[in-house]
Enzyme design. Structure first.
Site, mmCIF file in Angstrom:
data_model
loop_
_atom_site.group_PDB
_atom_site.id
_atom_site.type_symbol
_atom_site.label_atom_id
_atom_site.label_comp_id
_atom_site.label_asym_id
_atom_site.label_seq_id
_atom_site.Cartn_x
_atom_site.Cartn_y
_atom_site.Cartn_z
ATOM 1 C CE LYS A 48 -15.842 22.141 -30.398
ATOM 2 N NZ LYS A 48 -14.865 22.985 -29.707
ATOM 3 C CD GLN A 57 -14.295 26.510 -29.367
ATOM 4 O OE1 GLN A 57 -14.925 25.581 -28.875
ATOM 5 N NE2 GLN A 57 -13.586 26.359 -30.473
ATOM 6 C CG ASP A 62 -11.608 20.586 -25.254
ATOM 7 O OD1 ASP A 62 -11.923 20.146 -26.369
ATOM 8 O OD2 ASP A 62 -11.785 21.759 -24.916
HETATM 9 N N1 GUN Z 1 -10.558 25.514 -30.744
HETATM 10 C C1 GUN Z 1 -10.279 24.833 -31.874
HETATM 11 N N2 GUN Z 1 -10.360 23.504 -31.654
HETATM 12 C C2 GUN Z 1 -10.693 23.335 -30.356
HETATM 13 C C3 GUN Z 1 -10.939 22.192 -29.545
HETATM 14 O O1 GUN Z 1 -10.842 21.031 -29.963
HETATM 15 N N3 GUN Z 1 -11.297 22.450 -28.248
HETATM 16 C C4 GUN Z 1 -11.378 23.717 -27.749
HETATM 17 N N4 GUN Z 1 -11.706 23.873 -26.470
HETATM 18 N N5 GUN Z 1 -11.157 24.796 -28.496
HETATM 19 C C5 GUN Z 1 -10.817 24.604 -29.786
#
Ligand code: GUN
Length: 286
Positions: free
Chosen positions: A52, A96, A119
């Protein structure tokens, strides 16, 4: 016959280059900014967060990671989120997942202000997804819809089966597909006669988190298969689909890696830019 591979890496690169141009053309005094909160030190989370950060950097989004100990108190996390909600220099907030067991995911997602919900997991955002009344969609479902649209795969009247009923993939994805006039069935690993139910689909989407769940018995030659699985088996990253066998039968398939994963990140950073445009320009235009 071998399936046509739907290349999520390539499509995400195209989306990212458009995004980079939009950001450069519409930049205010500061760049868009994403704050990621990481609790603990989950190796998979470390990898996703790194991806990311790299993507943010490549398009001109500032990103920071606030790291917290695994045993952080819930009220400390709450205080941090509430303060980020007020921070005029932060456009998107992301916590996360997964979280340690003493922290309630629903409580945390509810704390993130809807105007900073990168998200798209806040209940208000999800409600707006249901009503088809938002610009912000959860990134993985949005990435899947874009993958299908990139190949002009028909959704109207099509039978779509989703394996997995999570709040972040299965449920919002079903909603987005229903809003596009697809006929949607949601299954889970315990669904009776799962293979038979899946085989009826025109489009099969597996988000079950179970490697080699989707085998030849589940598919047919006119099917599109989207693999959302992100599993580590003996240190190897793989999806839910037995790719080697299934790809020899079906019409379209996404690989793992290189399918849904990069699209999730592309859609996430697009969300950050949309939040920036809505928030920053509302609060800083002269
Ligand atoms: N953990 C795995 N995929 C994601 C996601 O798309 N967003 C978040 N916040 N955590 C994750």
């Amino acid at each position: 016959m071998s399936a046509k591979i739907i290349d999520g890496k390539l499509l995400s690169q195209k989306l990212n280059s458009h995004l980079k141009i939009s950001i450069a053309q519409n930049k205010g005094v500061r760049a868009p900014k994403l704050t990621i909160l990481q609790i603990g030190n989950n190796p998979a989370s470390n990898k996703y967060i790194k991806n990311k950060l790299n993507s943010c950097k490549s398009v001109g989004i500032d990103a920071e990671v606030l790291k917290f100990d695994n045993n952080i108190k819930v009220n400390e996390l709450e205080k941090t989120i509430l303060s980020l909600n007020k921070d005029k220099n932060v456009d998107g907030i992301l916590v996360q997942l997964p979280l340690p067991s003493h922290i309630d995911e629903k409580f945390i997602n509810n704390l993130i202000d809807v105007t900073k919900d990168a998200d798209g997991f806040n209940p208000q955002t999800l409600g707006n997804v249901l009503l088809d009344n938002t610009q912000i969609y959860p990134a993985t479902p949005n990435g899947i819809v874009k993958l299908l649209e990139s190949e002009n795969i028909n959704l109207v009247g099509s039978n779509v089966t989703i394996v997995g009923r999570s709040n972040i993939v299965g449920k919002p994805l079903a909603t987005m597909l229903i809003n596009r006039e697809a006929t949607v069935t949601i299954c889970n690993k315990k669904t009776k006669n799962l293979a038979k139910v899946c085989k009826r689909a025109d489009i099969l989407i597996s988000a079950a988190g179970s490697s080699k769940l989707i085998t030849r018995k589940f598919v047919h030659k006119n099917m599109t298969v989207i693999d959302v699985g992100a599993n580590f088996v003996n240190g190897i990253y793989c999806g839910d689909v037995d790719f080697e066998k299934v790809s020899k039968i079906v019409k379209y398939i996404t690989p793992v890696p290189g399918g849904v994963g990069p699209m999730t990140i592309a859609c996430l950073i697009e969300n950050v830019y949309k939040l920036y445009k809505n928030y920053y320009h509302k609060n800083n235009s002269k």
